[in-house]
Design an enzyme around this catalytic site. Sequence first.
Site, PDB file in Angstrom:
ATOM      1  N   ARG A 175       0.825  12.109  -9.351  1.00 49.76           N
ATOM      2  CA  ARG A 175       1.357  10.750  -9.023  1.00 49.76           C
ATOM      3  C   ARG A 175       2.700  10.573  -9.566  1.00 49.76           C
ATOM      4  O   ARG A 175       3.477   9.831  -8.998  1.00 49.76           O
ATOM      5  CB  ARG A 175       0.379   9.881  -9.703  1.00 49.76           C
ATOM      6  CG  ARG A 175      -1.070   9.594  -9.126  1.00 49.76           C
ATOM      7  CD  ARG A 175      -1.592   8.252  -9.718  1.00 49.76           C
ATOM      8  NE  ARG A 175      -2.987   8.056  -9.740  1.00 49.76           N
ATOM      9  CZ  ARG A 175      -3.742   7.896  -8.614  1.00 49.76           C
ATOM     10  NH1 ARG A 175      -2.865   7.402  -7.433  1.00 49.76           N
ATOM     11  NH2 ARG A 175      -4.976   7.740  -8.345  1.00 49.76           N
TER      12      ARG A 175
ATOM     13  N   PHE B 164      -2.464  16.396   3.636  1.00 46.43           N
ATOM     14  CA  PHE B 164      -2.735  15.615   2.577  1.00 46.43           C
ATOM     15  C   PHE B 164      -1.583  15.680   1.723  1.00 46.43           C
ATOM     16  O   PHE B 164      -0.871  16.574   1.492  1.00 46.43           O
ATOM     17  CB  PHE B 164      -3.799  16.505   1.861  1.00 46.43           C
ATOM     18  CG  PHE B 164      -4.542  15.628   0.566  1.00 46.43           C
ATOM     19  CD1 PHE B 164      -5.476  14.999   0.912  1.00 46.43           C
ATOM     20  CD2 PHE B 164      -3.903  15.780  -0.665  1.00 46.43           C
ATOM     21  CE1 PHE B 164      -6.173  14.069  -0.228  1.00 46.43           C
ATOM     22  CE2 PHE B 164      -4.583  14.884  -1.559  1.00 46.43           C
ATOM     23  CZ  PHE B 164      -5.419  14.312  -1.347  1.00 46.43           C
TER      24      PHE B 164
ATOM     25  N   ASP C  64      -4.579   5.028   6.124  1.00 40.36           N
ATOM     26  CA  ASP C  64      -5.284   6.176   6.427  1.00 40.36           C
ATOM     27  C   ASP C  64      -6.199   5.729   7.471  1.00 40.36           C
ATOM     28  O   ASP C  64      -5.976   5.674   8.818  1.00 40.36           O
ATOM     29  CB  ASP C  64      -5.869   7.001   5.438  1.00 40.36           C
ATOM     30  CG  ASP C  64      -6.389   8.443   5.712  1.00 40.36           C
ATOM     31  OD1 ASP C  64      -6.378   8.664   6.931  1.00 40.36           O
ATOM     32  OD2 ASP C  64      -6.665   9.191   4.774  1.00 40.36           O
TER      33      ASP C  64
ATOM     34  N   GLU D 285       1.047  -1.237   0.095  1.00 38.35           N
ATOM     35  CA  GLU D 285       0.068   0.120   0.081  1.00 38.35           C
ATOM     36  C   GLU D 285       0.996   1.271   0.035  1.00 38.35           C
ATOM     37  O   GLU D 285       2.087   1.152   0.513  1.00 38.35           O
ATOM     38  CB  GLU D 285      -0.776   0.088   1.281  1.00 38.35           C
ATOM     39  CG  GLU D 285      -2.263  -0.498   1.008  1.00 38.35           C
ATOM     40  CD  GLU D 285      -3.084   0.354   0.207  1.00 38.35           C
ATOM     41  OE1 GLU D 285      -2.538   0.996  -0.469  1.00 38.35           O
ATOM     42  OE2 GLU D 285      -4.295   0.149   0.386  1.00 38.35           O
ATOM     43  N   ASP D 286       0.345   2.344  -0.548  1.00 35.31           N
ATOM     44  CA  ASP D 286       0.998   3.576  -0.600  1.00 35.31           C
ATOM     45  C   ASP D 286       0.730   4.224   0.926  1.00 35.31           C
ATOM     46  O   ASP D 286       1.706   4.911   1.629  1.00 35.31           O
ATOM     47  CB  ASP D 286       0.548   4.275  -1.662  1.00 35.31           C
ATOM     48  CG  ASP D 286      -0.771   4.700  -1.795  1.00 35.31           C
ATOM     49  OD1 ASP D 286      -1.512   3.782  -1.394  1.00 35.31           O
ATOM     50  OD2 ASP D 286      -1.354   5.782  -2.384  1.00 35.31           O
TER      51      ASP D 286
HETATM   52  C1  PRP Z   1      -5.634   5.379  -0.857  1.00 36.65           C
HETATM   53  C2  PRP Z   1      -4.722   4.275  -0.454  1.00 36.65           C
HETATM   54  C3  PRP Z   1      -5.379   3.321   0.233  1.00 36.65           C
HETATM   55  C4  PRP Z   1      -6.583   3.966   0.737  1.00 36.65           C
HETATM   56  C5  PRP Z   1      -6.146   4.300   2.095  1.00 36.65           C
HETATM   57  O1  PRP Z   1      -6.681   4.725  -2.081  1.00 36.65           O
HETATM   58  O2  PRP Z   1      -4.123   3.913  -1.633  1.00 36.65           O
HETATM   59  O3  PRP Z   1      -5.706   2.134  -0.429  1.00 36.65           O
HETATM   60  O4  PRP Z   1      -6.874   5.183   0.277  1.00 36.65           O
HETATM   61  O5  PRP Z   1      -7.349   4.911   2.985  1.00 36.65           O
HETATM   62  P1  PRP Z   1      -8.060   4.352   4.211  1.00 36.65           P
HETATM   63  O6  PRP Z   1      -6.996   3.744   5.088  1.00 36.65           O
HETATM   64  O7  PRP Z   1      -8.766   5.690   4.535  1.00 36.65           O
HETATM   65  O8  PRP Z   1      -9.000   3.504   3.593  1.00 36.65           O
HETATM   66  P2  PRP Z   1      -7.459   5.542  -3.046  1.00 36.65           P
HETATM   67  O9  PRP Z   1      -8.899   5.146  -2.586  1.00 36.65           O
HETATM   68  O10 PRP Z   1      -7.086   7.126  -2.738  1.00 36.65           O
HETATM   69  O11 PRP Z   1      -7.079   5.159  -4.489  1.00 36.65           O
HETATM   70  P3  PRP Z   1      -5.867   5.380  -5.410  1.00 36.65           P
HETATM   71  O12 PRP Z   1      -4.878   4.395  -4.763  1.00 36.65           O
HETATM   72  O13 PRP Z   1      -6.286   4.878  -6.898  1.00 36.65           O
HETATM   73  O14 PRP Z   1      -5.200   6.718  -5.436  1.00 36.65           O
END
Ligand code: PRP
Length: 180
Positions: free
Chosen positions: A166, A153, A104, A100-101
């Site tokens: 990105r 953010f 949150d 994961e990146d």
């Molecule tokens: C982001 C990130 C995680 C998620 C974390 O993805 O990559 O998958 O949000 O958030 P949380 O802990 O509050 O659930 P996002 O839905 O932004 O999609 P992306 O990776 O395509 O930008």
Amino acid sequence: MTEKAEKLEVLIDSENIARRVKELGAQISAEYRGRPLHLIGILKGSWVFLADLARNLDLDVTLDFLGFTSYGDGQSSSGQVKITKDLDSSIEGREVLIVEDILDTGRTLKYLVEVLSVHKPHNLRVVTLLNKRSRRIVPVKADHVGFEIADVFVVGYGLDFDQKYRQLPDIHVLHPAQQL
Ligand code: PRP
């Protein structure tokens, strides 16, 4: 880089990211020594991190991607989930590492672990480049964390705002006035 991107505050620069990704690669290589590791990158945000991490692993590596989105309005987690790309190969009996990146609220990871566990991997662990511990709503933890960050953010190194930024090599803070 565009003039707009140049004005963004740098939170973690590319040198620091590279150093930390190398350390994570060494830790994970030691943890799985001698065992093949199957990486699952969560799209889209993890694409840059996964590419760099994979090249720092001294292991037999295979990889797959799961397309998954949780953010309703581009900024805050909606709790609603949508699979946009399913896995290509079975994870049954395999050593699996979710990549994961950012972690949150934890909603996405909780859902992912539940969904993937059903397919009976031998082992299911998690690495996240960034962790916003103060934002956690669901009590989940990553096994490996690159950086703990404050509740700001962030964009760059795979992370977006409205699908932009990105490609930036550093991780930047996108202040509210810059989100218009
Ligand atoms: C982001 C990130 C995680 C998620 C974390 O993805 O990559 O998958 O949000 O958030 P949380 O802990 O509050 O659930 P996002 O839905 O932004 O999609 P992306 O990776 O395509 O930008």
